[in-house]
Scaffold this motif. Structure first.
Motif, PDB file in Angstrom:
ATOM      1  N   TYR A  98      21.910  54.523  20.837  1.00 36.59           N
ATOM      2  CA  TYR A  98      21.797  53.520  20.178  1.00 36.59           C
ATOM      3  C   TYR A  98      22.210  54.041  18.622  1.00 36.59           C
ATOM      4  O   TYR A  98      22.162  54.897  18.243  1.00 36.59           O
ATOM      5  N   HIS A  99      23.374  53.180  18.222  1.00 40.41           N
ATOM      6  CA  HIS A  99      24.171  53.656  16.960  1.00 40.41           C
ATOM      7  C   HIS A  99      24.172  52.397  16.127  1.00 40.41           C
ATOM      8  O   HIS A  99      25.106  52.162  15.410  1.00 40.41           O
ATOM      9  N   GLU A 109      16.026  50.966  17.771  1.00 36.89           N
ATOM     10  CA  GLU A 109      14.910  52.109  17.599  1.00 36.89           C
ATOM     11  C   GLU A 109      13.973  52.219  16.355  1.00 36.89           C
ATOM     12  O   GLU A 109      14.374  51.501  15.383  1.00 36.89           O
ATOM     13  N   GLY A 166      22.407  51.934   8.242  1.00 38.83           N
ATOM     14  CA  GLY A 166      22.848  52.949   9.176  1.00 38.83           C
ATOM     15  C   GLY A 166      24.131  52.280  10.025  1.00 38.83           C
ATOM     16  O   GLY A 166      25.075  52.991  10.529  1.00 38.83           O
ATOM     17  N   THR A 167      23.956  51.057  10.502  1.00 39.90           N
ATOM     18  CA  THR A 167      25.130  50.431  11.114  1.00 39.90           C
ATOM     19  C   THR A 167      26.199  50.627  10.662  1.00 39.90           C
ATOM     20  O   THR A 167      27.479  50.870  11.096  1.00 39.90           O
ATOM     21  N   LYS A 183      17.858  55.169   7.128  1.00 43.22           N
ATOM     22  CA  LYS A 183      16.637  55.048   7.147  1.00 43.22           C
ATOM     23  C   LYS A 183      15.681  55.695   6.044  1.00 43.22           C
ATOM     24  O   LYS A 183      16.054  55.278   4.911  1.00 43.22           O
ATOM     25  N   ASP A 202      25.040  61.243  14.542  1.00 44.59           N
ATOM     26  CA  ASP A 202      24.413  59.974  13.893  1.00 44.59           C
ATOM     27  C   ASP A 202      23.096  60.445  13.643  1.00 44.59           C
ATOM     28  O   ASP A 202      22.186  60.380  14.467  1.00 44.59           O
ATOM     29  N   ASN A 213      23.747  60.613  19.168  1.00 42.69           N
ATOM     30  CA  ASN A 213      22.606  60.403  18.537  1.00 42.69           C
ATOM     31  C   ASN A 213      21.579  61.449  18.898  1.00 42.69           C
ATOM     32  O   ASN A 213      21.189  61.317  20.117  1.00 42.69           O
ATOM     33  N   VAL A 216      20.946  58.867  11.510  1.00 47.28           N
ATOM     34  CA  VAL A 216      20.223  57.931  11.071  1.00 47.28           C
ATOM     35  C   VAL A 216      18.701  57.913  11.369  1.00 47.28           C
ATOM     36  O   VAL A 216      17.981  57.612  10.638  1.00 47.28           O
TER      37      VAL A 216
END
Ligand SMILES: Cc1ncc(COP(=O)(O)O)c(C=O)c1O
Length: 569
Positions: free
Chosen positions: A239-240, A569, A212-213, A365, A337, A285, A339
Protein backbone atom coordinates in the motif's frame (compact mmCIF):
# COMPACT_ATOMS: atom_id res chain seq x y z
CA UNK A 1 12.81 -19.64 -54.74
CA UNK A 2 15.02 -16.64 -55.35
CA UNK A 3 12.02 -14.32 -55.30
CA UNK A 4 10.92 -15.51 -51.86
CA UNK A 5 14.37 -15.15 -50.34
CA UNK A 6 13.99 -11.45 -49.48
CA UNK A 7 10.66 -12.23 -47.78
CA UNK A 8 12.28 -14.94 -45.63
CA UNK A 9 15.20 -12.66 -44.90
CA UNK A 10 12.86 -9.83 -43.88
CA UNK A 11 10.89 -12.26 -41.72
CA UNK A 12 14.04 -13.57 -40.06
CA UNK A 13 15.25 -10.00 -39.52
CA UNK A 14 11.95 -8.97 -37.95
CA UNK A 15 12.01 -12.06 -35.75
CA UNK A 16 15.58 -11.38 -34.66
CA UNK A 17 14.61 -7.81 -33.82
CA UNK A 18 11.50 -8.78 -31.90
CA UNK A 19 13.10 -11.65 -29.95
CA UNK A 20 14.71 -9.46 -27.28
CA UNK A 21 11.39 -7.61 -26.85
CA UNK A 22 9.55 -10.89 -26.56
CA UNK A 23 12.09 -12.10 -24.03
CA UNK A 24 11.65 -8.95 -21.93
CA UNK A 25 7.88 -9.31 -22.11
CA UNK A 26 8.12 -12.90 -20.91
CA UNK A 27 10.44 -11.87 -18.11
CA UNK A 28 7.90 -9.26 -17.06
CA UNK A 29 5.12 -11.85 -16.99
CA UNK A 30 7.28 -14.17 -14.93
CA UNK A 31 7.96 -11.41 -12.40
CA UNK A 32 4.26 -10.95 -11.72
CA UNK A 33 2.84 -12.64 -8.68
CA UNK A 34 0.61 -15.60 -9.60
CA UNK A 35 -2.21 -14.30 -7.39
CA UNK A 36 -5.02 -12.11 -8.71
CA UNK A 37 -3.41 -9.10 -7.05
CA UNK A 38 -0.39 -9.66 -9.28
CA UNK A 39 -2.57 -9.16 -12.36
CA UNK A 40 -4.34 -5.85 -11.89
CA UNK A 41 -6.41 -5.93 -15.09
CA UNK A 42 -7.66 -9.45 -14.55
CA UNK A 43 -8.37 -8.67 -10.88
CA UNK A 44 -10.52 -5.70 -11.90
CA UNK A 45 -12.42 -7.80 -14.40
CA UNK A 46 -12.96 -10.62 -11.89
CA UNK A 47 -14.06 -8.17 -9.18
CA UNK A 48 -16.80 -6.90 -11.46
CA UNK A 49 -18.12 -10.43 -11.83
CA UNK A 50 -18.44 -11.13 -8.11
CA UNK A 51 -22.16 -11.12 -7.32
CA UNK A 52 -23.59 -9.83 -4.09
CA UNK A 53 -25.51 -12.35 -2.04
CA UNK A 54 -26.12 -13.04 1.63
CA UNK A 55 -26.54 -16.19 3.66
CA UNK A 56 -30.00 -16.74 4.98
CA UNK A 57 -30.63 -17.89 8.55
CA UNK A 58 -30.41 -21.50 7.51
CA UNK A 59 -26.84 -21.23 6.25
CA UNK A 60 -25.43 -18.30 8.20
CA UNK A 61 -24.30 -20.31 11.24
CA UNK A 62 -23.24 -23.46 9.41
CA UNK A 63 -21.65 -22.24 6.20
CA UNK A 64 -18.82 -24.67 6.95
CA UNK A 65 -21.14 -27.65 7.18
CA UNK A 66 -21.15 -27.70 10.99
CA UNK A 67 -23.79 -29.92 12.65
CA UNK A 68 -27.02 -28.33 13.89
CA UNK A 69 -26.01 -28.33 17.57
CA UNK A 70 -22.88 -26.29 16.77
CA UNK A 71 -24.92 -23.94 14.57
CA UNK A 72 -27.38 -23.48 17.44
CA UNK A 73 -24.52 -22.68 19.85
CA UNK A 74 -23.19 -20.09 17.41
CA UNK A 75 -26.63 -18.59 16.88
CA UNK A 76 -27.24 -18.25 20.63
CA UNK A 77 -23.79 -16.76 21.13
CA UNK A 78 -24.26 -14.32 18.27
CA UNK A 79 -27.50 -12.95 19.69
CA UNK A 80 -26.12 -12.89 23.23
CA UNK A 81 -23.22 -10.79 21.93
CA UNK A 82 -25.73 -8.64 20.04
CA UNK A 83 -27.63 -8.01 23.31
CA UNK A 84 -24.39 -7.05 25.03
CA UNK A 85 -23.49 -4.68 22.18
CA UNK A 86 -26.98 -3.16 22.26
CA UNK A 87 -26.68 -2.40 25.92
CA UNK A 88 -23.03 -1.44 26.16
CA UNK A 89 -22.59 0.57 22.96
CA UNK A 90 -26.05 2.14 22.67
CA UNK A 91 -25.04 5.80 22.28
CA UNK A 92 -22.02 5.11 20.09
CA UNK A 93 -24.07 2.91 17.77
CA UNK A 94 -26.96 5.39 17.56
CA UNK A 95 -24.61 8.26 16.72
CA UNK A 96 -22.87 6.16 14.05
CA UNK A 97 -26.16 5.15 12.52
CA UNK A 98 -27.46 8.70 12.41
CA UNK A 99 -24.25 10.06 10.87
CA UNK A 100 -23.56 7.26 8.41
CA UNK A 101 -26.23 8.39 5.96
CA UNK A 102 -24.28 11.60 5.35
CA UNK A 103 -20.73 10.28 5.73
CA UNK A 104 -19.53 8.30 2.74
CA UNK A 105 -16.34 7.30 4.54
CA UNK A 106 -18.27 5.77 7.43
CA UNK A 107 -20.50 3.85 5.05
CA UNK A 108 -17.47 2.45 3.28
CA UNK A 109 -15.57 1.34 6.38
CA UNK A 110 -18.78 -0.02 7.88
CA UNK A 111 -19.37 -2.15 4.83
CA UNK A 112 -15.95 -3.82 4.64
CA UNK A 113 -15.52 -5.41 8.05
CA UNK A 114 -16.47 -9.02 7.39
CA UNK A 115 -16.90 -11.19 4.27
CA UNK A 116 -19.95 -9.78 2.48
CA UNK A 117 -22.01 -12.97 2.70
CA UNK A 118 -22.16 -12.46 6.48
CA UNK A 119 -22.23 -8.68 6.55
CA UNK A 120 -25.92 -7.78 6.89
CA UNK A 121 -26.55 -9.54 10.19
CA UNK A 122 -23.32 -8.15 11.61
CA UNK A 123 -24.23 -4.61 10.54
CA UNK A 124 -27.65 -5.04 12.05
CA UNK A 125 -26.66 -6.55 15.40
CA UNK A 126 -22.98 -5.93 16.19
CA UNK A 127 -22.87 -2.18 15.88
CA UNK A 128 -19.91 -0.81 17.71
CA UNK A 129 -19.67 2.71 16.60
CA UNK A 130 -17.40 4.98 14.64
CA UNK A 131 -17.26 7.68 17.32
CA UNK A 132 -15.16 8.23 20.44
CA UNK A 133 -15.09 10.98 23.02
CA UNK A 134 -11.69 10.79 24.73
CA UNK A 135 -8.18 9.37 24.78
CA UNK A 136 -5.83 8.97 27.72
CA UNK A 137 -2.49 7.15 27.61
CA UNK A 138 -3.10 3.95 25.66
CA UNK A 139 -6.85 4.07 26.32
CA UNK A 140 -9.84 5.36 24.39
CA UNK A 141 -13.33 6.16 25.65
CA UNK A 142 -16.44 5.78 23.50
CA UNK A 143 -19.66 7.80 23.72
CA UNK A 144 -21.10 5.36 26.27
CA UNK A 145 -18.15 5.82 28.59
CA UNK A 146 -16.57 2.42 27.86
CA UNK A 147 -12.78 2.34 28.02
CA UNK A 148 -10.74 0.39 25.46
CA UNK A 149 -7.09 -0.43 25.13
CA UNK A 150 -6.14 1.05 21.80
CA UNK A 151 -4.58 -1.35 19.32
CA UNK A 152 -5.80 0.59 16.28
CA UNK A 153 -2.81 2.93 16.53
CA UNK A 154 -4.66 5.67 14.63
CA UNK A 155 -3.60 4.12 11.30
CA UNK A 156 -0.03 4.02 12.56
CA UNK A 157 0.17 7.69 13.55
CA UNK A 158 0.23 6.89 17.25
CA UNK A 159 3.82 5.86 17.98
CA UNK A 160 4.30 7.54 21.36
CA UNK A 161 0.86 7.66 22.95
CA UNK A 162 -1.95 10.16 22.49
CA UNK A 163 -0.83 12.47 25.29
CA UNK A 164 2.46 12.95 23.46
CA UNK A 165 0.65 14.20 20.33
CA UNK A 166 -1.71 16.33 22.36
CA UNK A 167 1.38 18.07 23.75
CA UNK A 168 2.98 18.39 20.30
CA UNK A 169 -0.13 20.07 18.93
CA UNK A 170 -0.52 22.46 21.87
CA UNK A 171 3.18 23.29 22.01
CA UNK A 172 3.46 23.56 18.22
CA UNK A 173 0.43 25.86 17.99
CA UNK A 174 1.95 28.17 20.61
CA UNK A 175 5.22 28.30 18.68
CA UNK A 176 3.54 29.61 15.50
CA UNK A 177 0.70 31.58 17.10
CA UNK A 178 2.18 34.98 16.28
CA UNK A 179 2.17 34.20 12.54
CA UNK A 180 -1.07 32.25 12.67
CA UNK A 181 -2.49 30.53 9.59
CA UNK A 182 -0.53 32.54 7.01
CA UNK A 183 0.32 30.49 3.92
CA UNK A 184 2.77 31.01 1.09
CA UNK A 185 5.69 32.55 2.93
CA UNK A 186 7.02 30.16 5.57
CA UNK A 187 7.42 30.33 9.31
CA UNK A 188 11.15 29.96 10.21
CA UNK A 189 10.30 26.64 11.84
CA UNK A 190 10.01 25.17 8.33
CA UNK A 191 13.72 25.68 7.73
CA UNK A 192 14.57 24.11 11.07
CA UNK A 193 12.39 21.06 10.36
CA UNK A 194 14.01 20.65 6.95
CA UNK A 195 17.47 20.79 8.53
CA UNK A 196 16.58 18.08 11.04
CA UNK A 197 14.93 15.86 8.47
CA UNK A 198 18.00 16.06 6.29
CA UNK A 199 20.02 14.77 9.24
CA UNK A 200 17.53 11.98 9.99
CA UNK A 201 17.14 10.82 6.39
CA UNK A 202 20.75 11.40 5.34
CA UNK A 203 19.37 13.05 2.19
CA UNK A 204 19.93 16.54 0.76
CA UNK A 205 16.54 18.19 0.42
CA UNK A 206 13.03 18.09 1.79
CA UNK A 207 9.53 18.96 0.55
CA UNK A 208 6.40 19.15 2.67
CA UNK A 209 2.94 17.95 1.66
CA UNK A 210 -0.37 17.27 3.34
CA UNK A 211 -0.62 13.48 3.27
CA UNK A 212 1.38 10.35 2.66
CA UNK A 213 -0.43 9.84 -0.63
CA UNK A 214 0.71 13.26 -1.85
CA UNK A 215 4.29 12.65 -0.75
CA UNK A 216 4.40 9.40 -2.73
CA UNK A 217 2.87 11.14 -5.77
CA UNK A 218 5.53 13.78 -5.65
CA UNK A 219 8.41 11.33 -5.23
CA UNK A 220 7.23 9.28 -8.23
CA UNK A 221 6.62 12.40 -10.33
CA UNK A 222 10.17 13.63 -9.65
CA UNK A 223 11.63 10.22 -10.46
CA UNK A 224 9.82 10.29 -13.82
CA UNK A 225 10.95 13.85 -14.52
CA UNK A 226 14.60 13.18 -13.87
CA UNK A 227 14.91 9.74 -15.46
CA UNK A 228 12.70 10.51 -18.45
CA UNK A 229 11.06 7.10 -17.94
CA UNK A 230 7.39 6.40 -17.37
CA UNK A 231 6.97 3.26 -15.29
CA UNK A 232 7.02 2.72 -11.59
CA UNK A 233 7.50 -0.62 -9.91
CA UNK A 234 5.55 -1.45 -6.79
CA UNK A 235 5.47 -4.79 -5.04
CA UNK A 236 2.53 -7.11 -4.87
CA UNK A 237 0.21 -6.19 -2.00
CA UNK A 238 2.06 -3.03 -0.97
CA UNK A 239 0.00 0.00 0.00
CA UNK A 240 1.30 3.44 -0.95
CA UNK A 241 -1.84 5.55 -0.61
CA UNK A 242 -4.83 5.79 -2.86
CA UNK A 243 -3.47 7.71 -5.85
CA UNK A 244 -4.20 6.04 -9.20
CA UNK A 245 -0.71 4.85 -10.16
CA UNK A 246 0.09 3.18 -6.87
CA UNK A 247 -3.24 1.44 -6.58
CA UNK A 248 -3.78 -0.33 -9.87
CA UNK A 249 -6.49 -2.98 -9.96
CA UNK A 250 -9.37 -3.37 -7.53
CA UNK A 251 -10.33 -0.11 -5.86
CA UNK A 252 -9.31 2.04 -8.83
CA UNK A 253 -11.92 2.86 -11.49
CA UNK A 254 -9.23 3.25 -14.17
CA UNK A 255 -7.23 0.41 -15.68
CA UNK A 256 -3.56 0.26 -14.66
CA UNK A 257 -1.29 2.49 -16.71
CA UNK A 258 2.40 2.93 -16.09
CA UNK A 259 2.68 0.63 -13.10
CA UNK A 260 4.41 -2.72 -12.93
CA UNK A 261 3.27 -4.72 -9.91
CA UNK A 262 6.01 -7.29 -9.33
CA UNK A 263 6.86 -10.07 -6.92
CA UNK A 264 8.50 -8.98 -3.70
CA UNK A 265 11.71 -10.72 -2.64
CA UNK A 266 12.09 -12.57 -5.91
CA UNK A 267 14.90 -13.03 -8.43
CA UNK A 268 12.47 -12.65 -11.37
CA UNK A 269 11.87 -9.07 -10.30
CA UNK A 270 15.60 -8.34 -10.16
CA UNK A 271 15.89 -9.67 -13.71
CA UNK A 272 13.21 -7.25 -14.91
CA UNK A 273 14.86 -4.33 -13.15
CA UNK A 274 18.20 -5.28 -14.64
CA UNK A 275 16.97 -5.43 -18.23
CA UNK A 276 14.17 -2.91 -18.81
CA UNK A 277 14.85 0.69 -19.76
CA UNK A 278 11.43 2.14 -18.99
CA UNK A 279 11.49 2.00 -15.18
CA UNK A 280 11.77 5.33 -13.38
CA UNK A 281 11.54 4.14 -9.80
CA UNK A 282 10.97 1.28 -7.41
CA UNK A 283 8.66 1.92 -4.48
CA UNK A 284 9.30 -0.07 -1.32
CA UNK A 285 6.96 -0.14 1.66
CA UNK A 286 9.09 -1.86 4.32
CA UNK A 287 5.94 -2.93 6.18
CA UNK A 288 5.66 -5.65 3.52
CA UNK A 289 8.53 -7.40 5.30
CA UNK A 290 5.83 -8.75 7.63
CA UNK A 291 3.79 -10.27 4.81
CA UNK A 292 5.66 -10.09 1.49
CA UNK A 293 3.39 -10.20 -1.57
CA UNK A 294 0.20 -10.01 0.49
CA UNK A 295 -2.06 -7.00 0.88
CA UNK A 296 -2.90 -5.41 4.21
CA UNK A 297 -4.78 -8.25 5.87
CA UNK A 298 -8.32 -6.92 6.38
CA UNK A 299 -10.97 -9.07 8.02
CA UNK A 300 -13.41 -8.48 5.16
CA UNK A 301 -11.19 -10.85 3.15
CA UNK A 302 -10.95 -13.34 6.01
CA UNK A 303 -12.94 -16.05 4.26
CA UNK A 304 -10.74 -18.90 5.48
CA UNK A 305 -7.56 -19.36 7.53
CA UNK A 306 -4.98 -18.91 4.79
CA UNK A 307 -3.71 -15.56 6.12
CA UNK A 308 -0.01 -15.93 6.94
CA UNK A 309 2.67 -13.57 8.16
CA UNK A 310 6.19 -13.70 9.52
CA UNK A 311 9.11 -11.33 9.64
CA UNK A 312 12.70 -12.23 8.72
CA UNK A 313 14.83 -9.13 9.19
CA UNK A 314 18.02 -10.56 7.68
CA UNK A 315 16.25 -11.88 4.58
CA UNK A 316 14.45 -8.57 3.98
CA UNK A 317 17.66 -6.57 4.49
CA UNK A 318 19.42 -8.82 1.96
CA UNK A 319 16.57 -8.20 -0.51
CA UNK A 320 16.84 -4.43 -0.05
CA UNK A 321 20.59 -4.62 -0.67
CA UNK A 322 19.94 -6.45 -3.95
CA UNK A 323 17.38 -3.84 -4.93
CA UNK A 324 19.81 -1.07 -4.05
CA UNK A 325 22.49 -2.64 -6.20
CA UNK A 326 20.35 -3.14 -9.32
CA UNK A 327 18.76 0.32 -9.02
CA UNK A 328 22.16 1.98 -8.77
CA UNK A 329 23.39 0.05 -11.79
CA UNK A 330 20.32 0.86 -13.90
CA UNK A 331 19.78 4.47 -12.85
CA UNK A 332 16.43 3.59 -11.26
CA UNK A 333 15.34 5.78 -8.35
CA UNK A 334 14.92 3.69 -5.20
CA UNK A 335 12.16 5.14 -3.01
CA UNK A 336 11.51 3.92 0.51
CA UNK A 337 7.94 4.73 1.45
CA UNK A 338 8.30 5.06 5.21
CA UNK A 339 4.96 6.76 5.72
CA UNK A 340 3.95 3.86 7.97
CA UNK A 341 7.16 2.54 9.49
CA UNK A 342 9.19 5.78 9.72
CA UNK A 343 10.02 6.58 13.38
CA UNK A 344 8.26 3.40 14.47
CA UNK A 345 11.08 0.90 13.84
CA UNK A 346 13.76 3.30 15.04
CA UNK A 347 14.70 6.98 14.97
CA UNK A 348 16.59 6.50 11.69
CA UNK A 349 13.63 4.72 10.11
CA UNK A 350 13.80 1.74 7.78
CA UNK A 351 17.01 2.95 6.17
CA UNK A 352 18.88 2.52 9.46
CA UNK A 353 16.88 -0.48 10.58
CA UNK A 354 17.74 -2.51 7.47
CA UNK A 355 21.08 -0.83 6.77
CA UNK A 356 20.23 0.24 3.21
CA UNK A 357 20.07 3.82 1.88
CA UNK A 358 17.41 4.98 -0.56
CA UNK A 359 17.51 7.81 -3.13
CA UNK A 360 14.27 9.23 -1.80
CA UNK A 361 12.28 8.58 1.35
CA UNK A 362 8.66 9.51 2.04
CA UNK A 363 7.44 10.08 5.57
CA UNK A 364 4.04 10.99 6.97
CA UNK A 365 1.61 9.92 9.69
CA UNK A 366 3.43 10.34 13.02
CA UNK A 367 5.89 12.99 11.80
CA UNK A 368 3.16 15.66 11.84
CA UNK A 369 3.06 15.42 15.64
CA UNK A 370 -0.62 14.50 15.36
CA UNK A 371 -1.48 16.76 12.41
CA UNK A 372 -1.75 15.70 8.75
CA UNK A 373 1.49 15.61 6.81
CA UNK A 374 3.50 14.04 4.02
CA UNK A 375 7.22 14.57 3.49
CA UNK A 376 9.66 13.76 0.71
CA UNK A 377 13.38 13.67 1.42
CA UNK A 378 15.67 13.11 -1.52
CA UNK A 379 18.98 13.54 -3.24
CA UNK A 380 19.48 17.13 -4.40
CA UNK A 381 19.60 16.21 -8.09
CA UNK A 382 16.28 14.35 -7.81
CA UNK A 383 14.40 16.98 -5.82
CA UNK A 384 14.98 19.80 -8.30
CA UNK A 385 11.77 20.82 -10.11
CA UNK A 386 13.29 22.78 -13.00
CA UNK A 387 16.20 22.61 -15.41
CA UNK A 388 18.71 25.43 -15.59
CA UNK A 389 19.08 25.19 -19.36
CA UNK A 390 15.40 24.62 -20.28
CA UNK A 391 13.21 27.09 -18.40
CA UNK A 392 9.88 25.75 -19.64
CA UNK A 393 10.63 22.13 -18.75
CA UNK A 394 9.49 21.99 -15.13
CA UNK A 395 8.08 19.42 -12.73
CA UNK A 396 5.23 21.34 -11.17
CA UNK A 397 4.27 20.58 -7.60
CA UNK A 398 2.59 22.94 -5.19
CA UNK A 399 -0.16 22.66 -2.61
CA UNK A 400 -2.09 25.35 -0.77
CA UNK A 401 -1.47 23.85 2.65
CA UNK A 402 2.13 22.68 2.15
CA UNK A 403 4.28 23.78 5.12
CA UNK A 404 1.19 24.91 7.04
CA UNK A 405 2.51 26.79 10.11
CA UNK A 406 0.50 24.76 12.62
CA UNK A 407 1.60 21.45 11.10
CA UNK A 408 5.18 22.67 11.03
CA UNK A 409 4.93 23.78 14.66
CA UNK A 410 3.63 20.37 15.76
CA UNK A 411 6.33 18.69 13.67
CA UNK A 412 9.06 20.72 15.34
CA UNK A 413 7.63 19.87 18.75
CA UNK A 414 7.64 16.20 17.65
CA UNK A 415 11.26 16.38 16.46
CA UNK A 416 12.29 18.13 19.70
CA UNK A 417 10.68 15.47 21.83
CA UNK A 418 12.07 12.45 19.97
CA UNK A 419 15.55 13.79 20.64
CA UNK A 420 15.01 13.70 24.42
CA UNK A 421 16.51 10.91 26.54
CA UNK A 422 13.09 9.73 27.73
CA UNK A 423 11.81 9.16 24.19
CA UNK A 424 15.11 7.70 23.02
CA UNK A 425 14.86 5.23 25.88
CA UNK A 426 11.63 3.87 24.39
CA UNK A 427 13.64 2.49 21.46
CA UNK A 428 16.07 0.60 23.65
CA UNK A 429 15.47 -3.12 23.24
CA UNK A 430 12.27 -2.27 21.38
CA UNK A 431 12.17 -5.33 19.14
CA UNK A 432 13.24 -7.68 21.91
CA UNK A 433 10.39 -6.36 24.05
CA UNK A 434 7.72 -6.70 21.36
CA UNK A 435 9.02 -9.99 19.96
CA UNK A 436 8.93 -11.28 23.52
CA UNK A 437 5.36 -10.07 24.03
CA UNK A 438 4.19 -11.66 20.76
CA UNK A 439 5.93 -14.93 21.64
CA UNK A 440 4.36 -14.83 25.10
CA UNK A 441 0.86 -14.41 23.70
CA UNK A 442 1.45 -17.17 21.16
CA UNK A 443 2.63 -19.52 23.90
CA UNK A 444 -0.44 -18.80 25.99
CA UNK A 445 -2.80 -19.28 23.06
CA UNK A 446 -1.14 -22.53 21.99
CA UNK A 447 -1.02 -23.90 25.54
CA UNK A 448 -4.81 -23.94 25.69
CA UNK A 449 -5.17 -25.23 22.14
CA UNK A 450 -6.63 -22.07 20.58
CA UNK A 451 -6.19 -21.96 16.78
CA UNK A 452 -4.95 -18.40 16.63
CA UNK A 453 -1.47 -16.82 16.65
CA UNK A 454 0.13 -13.45 16.04
CA UNK A 455 3.10 -12.37 13.91
CA UNK A 456 4.85 -9.05 14.37
CA UNK A 457 7.20 -6.52 12.91
CA UNK A 458 8.14 -4.76 16.13
CA UNK A 459 4.95 -3.02 17.36
CA UNK A 460 2.94 -3.88 14.23
CA UNK A 461 1.07 -7.14 14.70
CA UNK A 462 -1.17 -9.28 12.61
CA UNK A 463 -3.39 -12.13 13.75
CA UNK A 464 -3.52 -15.37 11.84
CA UNK A 465 -5.45 -18.58 12.27
CA UNK A 466 -4.06 -22.08 12.38
CA UNK A 467 -7.13 -24.22 11.65
CA UNK A 468 -9.35 -23.92 8.57
CA UNK A 469 -12.41 -21.88 9.49
CA UNK A 470 -15.04 -19.63 7.92
CA UNK A 471 -15.75 -17.56 11.04
CA UNK A 472 -12.41 -16.07 12.08
CA UNK A 473 -13.83 -12.59 11.37
CA UNK A 474 -16.04 -12.99 14.46
CA UNK A 475 -12.97 -12.63 16.69
CA UNK A 476 -12.89 -8.83 16.15
CA UNK A 477 -16.33 -8.56 17.82
CA UNK A 478 -15.25 -10.64 20.83
CA UNK A 479 -12.11 -8.51 21.15
CA UNK A 480 -14.20 -5.37 21.18
CA UNK A 481 -16.49 -6.87 23.81
CA UNK A 482 -13.36 -7.50 25.91
CA UNK A 483 -12.37 -3.85 25.61
CA UNK A 484 -9.85 -3.76 22.78
CA UNK A 485 -10.25 -1.04 20.13
CA UNK A 486 -9.32 -2.31 16.67
CA UNK A 487 -9.28 -0.36 13.42
CA UNK A 488 -11.77 -1.14 10.67
CA UNK A 489 -9.46 -3.79 9.18
CA UNK A 490 -10.07 -5.84 12.32
CA UNK A 491 -7.61 -8.50 13.40
CA UNK A 492 -5.44 -8.00 10.31
CA UNK A 493 -3.56 -5.15 11.92
CA UNK A 494 -2.96 -4.44 15.60
CA UNK A 495 -0.77 -1.40 16.17
CA UNK A 496 0.71 -0.68 19.58
CA UNK A 497 2.26 2.56 20.70
CA UNK A 498 5.77 2.31 22.11
CA UNK A 499 4.68 3.58 25.52
CA UNK A 500 2.66 0.44 26.35
CA UNK A 501 3.90 -0.63 29.78
CA UNK A 502 4.32 -4.27 30.77
CA UNK A 503 1.11 -4.05 32.80
CA UNK A 504 -0.83 -2.51 29.91
CA UNK A 505 0.46 -5.16 27.52
CA UNK A 506 -0.57 -7.82 30.06
CA UNK A 507 -4.09 -6.38 30.15
CA UNK A 508 -4.29 -6.59 26.34
CA UNK A 509 -2.96 -10.16 26.32
CA UNK A 510 -5.44 -11.25 28.99
CA UNK A 511 -8.33 -9.72 27.05
CA UNK A 512 -7.13 -11.29 23.81
CA UNK A 513 -7.02 -14.70 25.49
CA UNK A 514 -10.45 -14.23 27.00
CA UNK A 515 -11.91 -13.27 23.60
CA UNK A 516 -10.29 -16.26 21.90
CA UNK A 517 -11.55 -18.61 24.60
CA UNK A 518 -15.07 -17.26 24.13
CA UNK A 519 -14.79 -17.81 20.34
CA UNK A 520 -13.82 -21.41 21.00
CA UNK A 521 -16.53 -21.92 23.64
CA UNK A 522 -19.20 -20.56 21.31
CA UNK A 523 -18.33 -23.00 18.53
CA UNK A 524 -16.99 -20.62 15.87
CA UNK A 525 -13.80 -22.64 15.57
CA UNK A 526 -15.58 -25.96 15.18
CA UNK A 527 -13.55 -28.11 12.86
CA UNK A 528 -13.90 -31.36 10.97
CA UNK A 529 -10.91 -32.98 9.26
CA UNK A 530 -12.52 -32.64 5.82
CA UNK A 531 -12.51 -28.86 6.11
CA UNK A 532 -9.49 -27.32 4.38
CA UNK A 533 -8.84 -23.74 3.29
CA UNK A 534 -8.76 -24.94 -0.28
CA UNK A 535 -12.15 -26.59 0.05
CA UNK A 536 -13.58 -23.49 1.62
CA UNK A 537 -12.33 -21.30 -1.23
CA UNK A 538 -13.50 -23.71 -3.89
CA UNK A 539 -16.89 -23.89 -2.23
CA UNK A 540 -17.27 -20.10 -2.22
CA UNK A 541 -16.20 -19.94 -5.85
CA UNK A 542 -18.82 -22.50 -6.79
CA UNK A 543 -21.35 -20.58 -4.75
CA UNK A 544 -20.53 -17.37 -6.63
CA UNK A 545 -20.89 -19.06 -9.98
CA UNK A 546 -24.27 -20.42 -8.91
CA UNK A 547 -25.35 -16.96 -7.85
CA UNK A 548 -24.20 -15.44 -11.13
CA UNK A 549 -26.28 -18.02 -12.87
CA UNK A 550 -29.25 -17.08 -10.71
CA UNK A 551 -29.50 -20.14 -8.47
CA UNK A 552 -30.31 -18.52 -5.09
CA UNK A 553 -28.41 -19.40 -1.92
CA UNK A 554 -25.44 -21.74 -2.24
CA UNK A 555 -25.33 -24.79 -0.04
CA UNK A 556 -23.08 -24.85 3.04
CA UNK A 557 -20.50 -27.08 1.42
CA UNK A 558 -20.48 -24.96 -1.69
CA UNK A 559 -19.66 -21.98 0.05
CA UNK A 560 -14.35 -18.69 -1.10
CA UNK A 561 -12.34 -15.88 -1.68
CA UNK A 562 -14.11 -12.73 -2.74
CA UNK A 563 -11.64 -10.15 -3.96
CA UNK A 564 -12.06 -6.99 -1.93
CA UNK A 565 -10.53 -3.55 -2.35
CA UNK A 566 -6.99 -3.05 -1.06
CA UNK A 567 -7.40 -1.74 2.45
CA UNK A 568 -5.55 1.33 3.70
CA UNK A 569 -3.28 0.50 6.57
C1 LIG B 1 3.27 3.16 3.28
C2 LIG B 1 2.17 4.15 3.08
N1 LIG B 1 2.29 5.06 2.11
C3 LIG B 1 1.35 5.99 1.90
C4 LIG B 1 0.22 6.03 2.67
C5 LIG B 1 -0.83 7.08 2.43
O1 LIG B 1 -0.78 8.03 3.43
P1 LIG B 1 -2.06 8.97 3.71
O2 LIG B 1 -3.13 8.08 4.21
O3 LIG B 1 -1.56 9.97 4.70
O4 LIG B 1 -2.41 9.59 2.39
C6 LIG B 1 0.05 5.10 3.69
C7 LIG B 1 -1.18 5.09 4.53
O5 LIG B 1 -1.50 4.17 5.20
C8 LIG B 1 1.05 4.13 3.91
O6 LIG B 1 0.93 3.21 4.87
Amino acid sequence: MLETLPIYAAGAGALALSLPRLKRRLELSRAKHPSLAGHSRIAKAVARLVPHYEYDDDIYFRADGAPEDVAARRRDAFFALAALYRERFAKSAACTEAAAASLADLQFTGRYRVPFQFARLVRQHLRGGGFLQASRGVRLTDLDGNEFYDVSGSYGVNVFGYDFYRECIADGSARVASLGPVLGACHPIVADNARRLRAISGLDEVSFHMSGTEAVMQAVRLARYHTGRRHLVRFNGAYHGWWEDVQPGIGNPLPPRETYTLKDMDADTLRVLATRRDIACVLVNPLQALHPNAAAPGDSALVDSSRRAGFDRAAYAAWLRQLREVCTRQGIVLIFDEVFVGFRLGLGGAQDYFGVRADMVTYGKTLGGGLPVGVVCGRGDLMKRFRDNRPADICFARGTFNSHPYVMGAMQAFLDRIATPSVRALYEGLDATWDGRAADLNRRLASVGLPVQVANLSTIWTVFYTRPCRYNWMLQYYLRAEGLALSWVGTGRLIFSLDYTAAEYEAVAARFLAAAKAMERDGWWWYSPGLTDRRIRRGILREMVLHRLGFGNGRPDEAPAAPVPALPE
